[in-house]
Design a protein around this motif. Sequence first.
Motif, PDB file in Angstrom:
ATOM      1  N   GLU A   1      27.607 -15.278 -19.262  1.00 51.82           N
ATOM      2  CA  GLU A   1      28.270 -16.353 -19.996  1.00 51.82           C
ATOM      3  C   GLU A   1      29.704 -16.565 -19.532  1.00 51.82           C
ATOM      4  O   GLU A   1      30.180 -17.699 -19.453  1.00 51.82           O
ATOM      5  N   SER A   2      30.397 -15.489 -19.176  1.00 50.22           N
ATOM      6  CA  SER A   2      31.823 -15.604 -18.853  1.00 50.22           C
ATOM      7  C   SER A   2      32.102 -15.677 -17.350  1.00 50.22           C
ATOM      8  O   SER A   2      33.011 -16.395 -16.912  1.00 50.22           O
ATOM      9  N   VAL A   3      31.361 -14.938 -16.552  1.00 48.03           N
ATOM     10  CA  VAL A   3      31.578 -14.900 -15.107  1.00 48.03           C
ATOM     11  C   VAL A   3      30.606 -15.834 -14.397  1.00 48.03           C
ATOM     12  O   VAL A   3      30.974 -16.612 -13.520  1.00 48.03           O
ATOM     13  N   GLY A   4      29.324 -15.710 -14.752  1.00 49.42           N
ATOM     14  CA  GLY A   4      28.309 -16.558 -14.165  1.00 49.42           C
ATOM     15  C   GLY A   4      27.801 -16.053 -12.830  1.00 49.42           C
ATOM     16  O   GLY A   4      28.108 -14.933 -12.393  1.00 49.42           O
ATOM     17  N   VAL A   5      27.022 -16.895 -12.171  1.00 43.89           N
ATOM     18  CA  VAL A   5      26.352 -16.542 -10.923  1.00 43.89           C
ATOM     19  C   VAL A   5      26.563 -17.675  -9.920  1.00 43.89           C
ATOM     20  O   VAL A   5      26.494 -18.856 -10.285  1.00 43.89           O
ATOM     21  N   GLU A   6      26.815 -17.318  -8.663  1.00 41.03           N
ATOM     22  CA  GLU A   6      26.913 -18.321  -7.606  1.00 41.03           C
ATOM     23  C   GLU A   6      25.513 -18.661  -7.109  1.00 41.03           C
ATOM     24  O   GLU A   6      24.746 -17.769  -6.741  1.00 41.03           O
ATOM     25  N   ILE A   7      25.188 -19.943  -7.072  1.00 38.09           N
ATOM     26  CA  ILE A   7      23.853 -20.391  -6.665  1.00 38.09           C
ATOM     27  C   ILE A   7      24.010 -21.433  -5.567  1.00 38.09           C
ATOM     28  O   ILE A   7      24.518 -22.527  -5.791  1.00 38.09           O
TER      29      ILE A   7
ATOM     30  N   PRO B   1      23.425  -9.346  -4.078  1.00 41.13           N
ATOM     31  CA  PRO B   1      24.494  -8.755  -4.886  1.00 41.13           C
ATOM     32  C   PRO B   1      25.864  -8.934  -4.224  1.00 41.13           C
ATOM     33  O   PRO B   1      25.955  -8.942  -2.991  1.00 41.13           O
ATOM     34  N   PRO B   2      26.921  -9.124  -5.042  1.00 42.55           N
ATOM     35  CA  PRO B   2      26.861  -9.237  -6.497  1.00 42.55           C
ATOM     36  C   PRO B   2      26.749 -10.688  -6.965  1.00 42.55           C
ATOM     37  O   PRO B   2      27.453 -11.564  -6.489  1.00 42.55           O
ATOM     38  N   LEU B   3      25.815 -10.944  -7.879  1.00 45.59           N
ATOM     39  CA  LEU B   3      25.759 -12.170  -8.672  1.00 45.59           C
ATOM     40  C   LEU B   3      25.669 -13.443  -7.831  1.00 45.59           C
ATOM     41  O   LEU B   3      26.420 -14.388  -8.003  1.00 45.59           O
ATOM     42  N   GLU B   4      24.702 -13.487  -6.940  1.00 46.22           N
ATOM     43  CA  GLU B   4      24.557 -14.656  -6.072  1.00 46.22           C
ATOM     44  C   GLU B   4      23.089 -14.889  -5.730  1.00 46.22           C
ATOM     45  O   GLU B   4      22.316 -13.957  -5.569  1.00 46.22           O
ATOM     46  N   TRP B   5      22.734 -16.170  -5.599  1.00 46.87           N
ATOM     47  CA  TRP B   5      21.419 -16.565  -5.113  1.00 46.87           C
ATOM     48  C   TRP B   5      21.613 -17.422  -3.877  1.00 46.87           C
ATOM     49  O   TRP B   5      22.369 -18.394  -3.888  1.00 46.87           O
ATOM     50  N   SER B   6      20.895 -17.089  -2.787  1.00 44.36           N
ATOM     51  CA  SER B   6      20.988 -17.871  -1.561  1.00 44.36           C
ATOM     52  C   SER B   6      20.195 -19.162  -1.710  1.00 44.36           C
ATOM     53  O   SER B   6      19.384 -19.327  -2.628  1.00 44.36           O
ATOM     54  N   GLU B   7      20.408 -20.083  -0.773  1.00 46.58           N
ATOM     55  CA  GLU B   7      19.687 -21.356  -0.803  1.00 46.58           C
ATOM     56  C   GLU B   7      18.181 -21.142  -0.655  1.00 46.58           C
ATOM     57  O   GLU B   7      17.380 -21.723  -1.389  1.00 46.58           O
TER      58      GLU B   7
ATOM     59  N   ARG C   1       3.418 -21.853 -10.594  1.00 48.87           N
ATOM     60  CA  ARG C   1       3.040 -20.754 -11.494  1.00 48.87           C
ATOM     61  C   ARG C   1       2.455 -19.565 -10.707  1.00 48.87           C
ATOM     62  O   ARG C   1       1.535 -18.883 -11.165  1.00 48.87           O
ATOM     63  N   ILE C   2       3.031 -19.321  -9.541  1.00 51.68           N
ATOM     64  CA  ILE C   2       2.727 -18.108  -8.784  1.00 51.68           C
ATOM     65  C   ILE C   2       3.589 -16.992  -9.341  1.00 51.68           C
ATOM     66  O   ILE C   2       4.805 -17.166  -9.473  1.00 51.68           O
ATOM     67  N   PRO C   3       3.025 -15.851  -9.699  1.00 50.92           N
ATOM     68  CA  PRO C   3       3.848 -14.754 -10.238  1.00 50.92           C
ATOM     69  C   PRO C   3       4.962 -14.383  -9.258  1.00 50.92           C
ATOM     70  O   PRO C   3       4.733 -14.206  -8.059  1.00 50.92           O
ATOM     71  N   VAL C   4       6.169 -14.283  -9.786  1.00 50.58           N
ATOM     72  CA  VAL C   4       7.322 -13.966  -8.951  1.00 50.58           C
ATOM     73  C   VAL C   4       7.964 -12.672  -9.451  1.00 50.58           C
ATOM     74  O   VAL C   4       8.144 -12.466 -10.646  1.00 50.58           O
ATOM     75  N   GLU C   5       8.273 -11.818  -8.498  1.00 50.60           N
ATOM     76  CA  GLU C   5       8.905 -10.532  -8.752  1.00 50.60           C
ATOM     77  C   GLU C   5      10.391 -10.700  -8.443  1.00 50.60           C
ATOM     78  O   GLU C   5      10.764 -10.986  -7.304  1.00 50.60           O
ATOM     79  N   LEU C   6      11.246 -10.544  -9.440  1.00 50.04           N
ATOM     80  CA  LEU C   6      12.681 -10.675  -9.241  1.00 50.04           C
ATOM     81  C   LEU C   6      13.217  -9.337  -8.771  1.00 50.04           C
ATOM     82  O   LEU C   6      13.185  -8.350  -9.511  1.00 50.04           O
ATOM     83  N   VAL C   7      13.695  -9.286  -7.525  1.00 54.11           N
ATOM     84  CA  VAL C   7      14.050  -8.017  -6.895  1.00 54.11           C
ATOM     85  C   VAL C   7      15.556  -7.968  -6.660  1.00 54.11           C
ATOM     86  O   VAL C   7      16.068  -8.260  -5.571  1.00 54.11           O
ATOM     87  N   SER C   8      16.293  -7.616  -7.712  1.00 57.51           N
ATOM     88  CA  SER C   8      17.740  -7.443  -7.613  1.00 57.51           C
ATOM     89  C   SER C   8      18.038  -6.135  -6.878  1.00 57.51           C
ATOM     90  O   SER C   8      17.361  -5.134  -7.079  1.00 57.51           O
ATOM     91  N   MET C   9      19.103  -6.153  -6.027  1.00 57.68           N
ATOM     92  CA  MET C   9      19.355  -5.018  -5.140  1.00 57.68           C
ATOM     93  C   MET C   9      20.812  -4.549  -5.144  1.00 57.68           C
ATOM     94  O   MET C   9      21.443  -4.434  -4.089  1.00 57.68           O
ATOM     95  N   PRO C  10      21.395  -4.277  -6.299  1.00 58.40           N
ATOM     96  CA  PRO C  10      22.782  -3.792  -6.299  1.00 58.40           C
ATOM     97  C   PRO C  10      22.899  -2.432  -5.618  1.00 58.40           C
ATOM     98  O   PRO C  10      21.997  -1.604  -5.706  1.00 58.40           O
ATOM     99  N   LEU C  11      23.999  -2.215  -4.916  1.00 59.44           N
ATOM    100  CA  LEU C  11      24.277  -0.934  -4.265  1.00 59.44           C
ATOM    101  C   LEU C  11      25.465  -0.292  -4.970  1.00 59.44           C
ATOM    102  O   LEU C  11      26.605  -0.766  -4.840  1.00 59.44           O
ATOM    103  N   ALA C  12      25.189   0.770  -5.714  1.00 58.85           N
ATOM    104  CA  ALA C  12      26.219   1.390  -6.549  1.00 58.85           C
ATOM    105  C   ALA C  12      27.367   1.912  -5.695  1.00 58.85           C
ATOM    106  O   ALA C  12      27.198   2.788  -4.860  1.00 58.85           O
ATOM    107  N   GLY C  13      28.555   1.355  -5.913  1.00 55.90           N
ATOM    108  CA  GLY C  13      29.740   1.754  -5.173  1.00 55.90           C
ATOM    109  C   GLY C  13      30.086   0.821  -4.043  1.00 55.90           C
ATOM    110  O   GLY C  13      31.172   0.913  -3.469  1.00 55.90           O
ATOM    111  N   ALA C  14      29.182  -0.095  -3.686  1.00 54.48           N
ATOM    112  CA  ALA C  14      29.433  -1.040  -2.588  1.00 54.48           C
ATOM    113  C   ALA C  14      29.349  -2.477  -3.076  1.00 54.48           C
ATOM    114  O   ALA C  14      30.334  -3.214  -3.060  1.00 54.48           O
TER     115      ALA C  14
END
Length: 478
Positions: A31-37, A207-213, A226-239
């Motif tokens: 809500e406050s920072v948002g995501v770059e799309i 990561p962080p907080l972005e979706w590519s085109e 309506r193809i099942p989609v797996e949302l695969v977020s990949m944060p790297l702790a410390g990077a």
Amino acid sequence: MEETTVKRPNLSLLEKESIREIYSAALRILESVGVEINNFEALELLHQNDVIVDFNKKRAKFPQDIVEKCVKSVPSEIKIYSRDGKHDLLLKDNNVHFDPGSAAINILDDGVIRKPVSDDLEKFVRLAHHLEYIHAQSTALVITDVPERFVDRYRLYIVLKNSTKPVITGAFTKDGVHEMKNLLEIVIDRGDIAKKPIAIFDACPTPPLEWSEITSQNLIDCARYRIPVELVSMPLAGATSPATLAGSIVQHTAETLSGIVIAQLVNRGAPCIYGGSPAIFDMRQGTTPMGAIETIMIDCAYAQIGKFLGLPTHAYLGLSDSKTVDSQSGFESALGIFLGALTGINVISGPGMLDFESCQSMEKLVIDNEICGMALRMIQGIQVSNESLAEGLIREIGPGGYFLNSRHTLKWFRKEQFIPSILIDRMTTSSWQNRGSKTTLQRAKEEVKRILAEHEPEALSPDIEKELESMAEKWRFA
């Protein structure tokens, strides 16, 4: 009828209050920072549905009520079909299914790491099809003998031709989903892929907080079909995410929720799987260890968030950072497979993988298949009933007796025990020596050769195979 009790063993790393705190923090970030799309269609869609969009910055801020409404519209269970009807998956509750890790850029071939070609993927798929505890296929290798812009769809073609199991895949291009959908519908004899999905597509935020085109478009197209989609977020702790495990889980939650909102605004009720492939960042080597215990902890914890939200779950587990099939690859993979199963993650991707997420090994895959079987046995728990307590039998046999020839033993030992393949050594020392004193890796190599020599895929109908081949020809020689 006698009463039977079975407690399924479960792993919980987070208390309910901690889960709520992480979820609330993620909502505040959105809500406050948002995501770059970086996709105009996605931004326009969000804008039209009361998400706050800054088109110049390509930034979207998500009101909490919209996020929560979208989460509630995601199906709580998803059925993934198989071509032969024998390998269907039901993603719900604590059902656990395993598939090989996806999109490795290398293959380990007789101790040498090299780039894979189509023949490697075909053999890998045929092997995975035969393995009992590998429930689904994946487009496991990024092949190098096909033009790069067509690799995503050609990989799927190879899998569909050589196995009847469901497949976890993904597109590398903006138009990939459309042609891959056509492949899937050909295989189900021009059926409706929304009613009979035989594949899951991965969509990975950056990561962080972005979706590519490209990934945004893949997500939109999957939701539309309506193809099942797996949302695969990949944060790297410390990077690319906070160094704290809790902070990385907050970021993972925010990134995943943003994808859910996009999918649901495209098509309410679009099937989404709460997945991921996070890791810690090794400060000494500059690497992303997938076998690290903290990586596994992040996975199991974020899966609890997904379960809290009532969604099917996924994680990359069962991988090893080792570059060969050795002790490290064994214990790292076993840790991930067992802890993921204990958490009740619905789709566990990773068996077969080495070198973080970059290499596949057929020998490791057959070894990991045994580990998966043991993990599935463990989560069945211990059955307690009058018959399984065997009090009367113990009285009957008494001190100094034998249970080996009792009817009770004959009835129960196969139910109670996981019976491994010849890959697992349980022989006496003399028997082991008489059979060549072979290591696990040696036996795994022999098992791979045996399976590939003895087992052929179930053939497609001539009409379907001809249509698939026609599509594949234009990609192979483009």
